[in-house]
Design an enzyme around this catalytic site. Sequence first.
Site, mmCIF file in Angstrom:
data_model
loop_
_atom_site.group_PDB
_atom_site.id
_atom_site.type_symbol
_atom_site.label_atom_id
_atom_site.label_comp_id
_atom_site.label_asym_id
_atom_site.label_seq_id
_atom_site.Cartn_x
_atom_site.Cartn_y
_atom_site.Cartn_z
ATOM 1 C CD1 TRP A 72 -2.793 1.416 0.497
ATOM 2 C CD2 TRP A 72 -2.076 1.829 2.571
ATOM 3 N NE1 TRP A 72 -3.574 2.411 1.010
ATOM 4 C CE2 TRP A 72 -3.155 2.682 2.283
ATOM 5 C CE3 TRP A 72 -1.467 1.914 3.825
ATOM 6 C CZ2 TRP A 72 -3.633 3.613 3.202
ATOM 7 C CZ3 TRP A 72 -1.947 2.824 4.736
ATOM 8 C CH2 TRP A 72 -3.018 3.666 4.427
ATOM 9 C CG ASP A 107 -1.607 -2.095 7.712
ATOM 10 O OD1 ASP A 107 -2.703 -2.022 8.320
ATOM 11 O OD2 ASP A 107 -1.382 -1.444 6.677
ATOM 12 C CE LYS A 161 -9.806 -0.466 3.445
ATOM 13 N NZ LYS A 161 -9.507 0.138 2.195
HETATM 14 C C1 PLP Z 1 -2.962 -2.145 3.774
HETATM 15 C C2 PLP Z 1 -3.755 -1.004 4.299
HETATM 16 N N1 PLP Z 1 -3.416 -0.464 5.473
HETATM 17 C C3 PLP Z 1 -4.086 0.564 6.001
HETATM 18 C C4 PLP Z 1 -5.149 1.126 5.326
HETATM 19 C C5 PLP Z 1 -5.799 2.325 5.956
HETATM 20 O O1 PLP Z 1 -7.065 2.163 6.374
HETATM 21 P P1 PLP Z 1 -7.909 3.380 6.956
HETATM 22 O O2 PLP Z 1 -8.794 3.841 5.881
HETATM 23 O O3 PLP Z 1 -8.637 2.771 8.111
HETATM 24 O O4 PLP Z 1 -6.971 4.435 7.395
HETATM 25 C C6 PLP Z 1 -5.534 0.618 4.087
HETATM 26 C C7 PLP Z 1 -6.634 1.230 3.338
HETATM 27 O O5 PLP Z 1 -6.803 1.100 2.168
HETATM 28 C C8 PLP Z 1 -4.814 -0.473 3.556
HETATM 29 O O6 PLP Z 1 -5.125 -1.007 2.377
#
Ligand code: PLP
Length: 424
Positions: free
Chosen positions: A141, A223, A259
Amino acid sequence: MAASSIFSTVPQAPPVAVFKLTADFRADTDPRKVNLGVGAYRTDDSQPWVLPVVKKVEQKIANDHSLNHEYLPILGLPEFRSSSSRIALGEDSPAFKEDRVGGVQSLGGTGALRIGAEFLRRWYNGNNNTATPIYISAPSWENHNAVFLDAGFKDIRSYRYWDAAKRGLDLKGLLEDLENAPEHSIFVLHACAHNPTGTDPNQDEWKQIAEVMKKRFLFPFFDSAYQGFASGNLDKDAWAVRYFVSQGFELFCAQSFSKNFGLYNERVGNLTVVGKDSDNVSRVLSQMEKIVRTTWSNPPSQGARIVATTLTTPELFDEWRDNVKTMADRVLLMRAELKSRLEALNTPGTWKHIVEQIGMFSFTGLNPKQVEYLIKEKHIYLMASGRINMCGLTTKNLDYVAQSIYEAVTKIQRIYSPFEHANL
Ligand SMILES: Cc1ncc(COP(=O)(O)O)c(C=O)c1O
């Protein structure tokens, strides 16, 4: 004379790819358009889904006249922090029994990563040690790099993860990179449903990863943004984190409820901290409090109340589990349907990776030129890396998408995406 602006030397920053893609999709007036770029769940009618359990709990909250809008404590709603950590580590984790778990309510998973990164820069491996290497999977990401850079770390490295030729995990490369990392390096590990590859280590592979990390004194920063999305089962998806805890690691786990609760814009996340003992954890939390105070001062309550009420009420918890399974099952169905259509069309290449990959995303192997063709000619929006969100597929657009991929692949030679264009 018009005074020049004090901001006249500020350069224009490039747009964030995934948000730009969504804006381009919205502006497109072609009725065939399909958005496979967005990072959120969609129903079979291409609509966002408010989970039924969330609606129910929102009503409950609205009718609860004992609630108010006073500030929450700096570290967040206590019942949210503890129930979130429990869902990550498991009810019977030895770490709870030994009272060595702490939680920091955060603004989404991103906030948990940012607060965790800030803490590590200030207090891990020395004091304000910006030279500690941070290892991020290749690919990952895209925000991971930026979060650690913005926290002040100077040495951001990548570790091998994806084997493009075999379209699977590069375990050998990953283990070598772990072996060769300087002691005390920080490794960002996707707890499950790796974004963007949809490829996770299996349990045996996680055991090998943990073994090397222990031997090399490497810090695991998990994560966990997709718990429940990988397998449809919350416990199974937390296996890696729980295994590391069982092996005695001190670790961080950034949790996102964006999500799995569909609470994207409520910004609800939690940083679970597992330490050696209660005294260590309480000192860590005291420093976290200082970081939060100057960052967002104290967190918002609505999302945290929804999650905490759901996780701590058995009937609501069961309903949530079913809701998560509904989303995971729809993704699985779309994977199977897309693969069978691509195969029925005799689309060159193999497509079994579509069903082997897990979570919300699939790493199709389409190259940037094929992606460009799909966007320009077919109005099908996806990331330049070839990543597609399986939830963008519906029973109504599957035939069109499969046929379009077939055309893109047959018209433009298929090469495996080397990721230098990846901007996820
Ligand atoms: C791998 C990963 N980590 C963290 C996040 C962040 O999520 P949030 O929207 O809760 O900040 C995402 C969101 O797309 C993600 O894909």
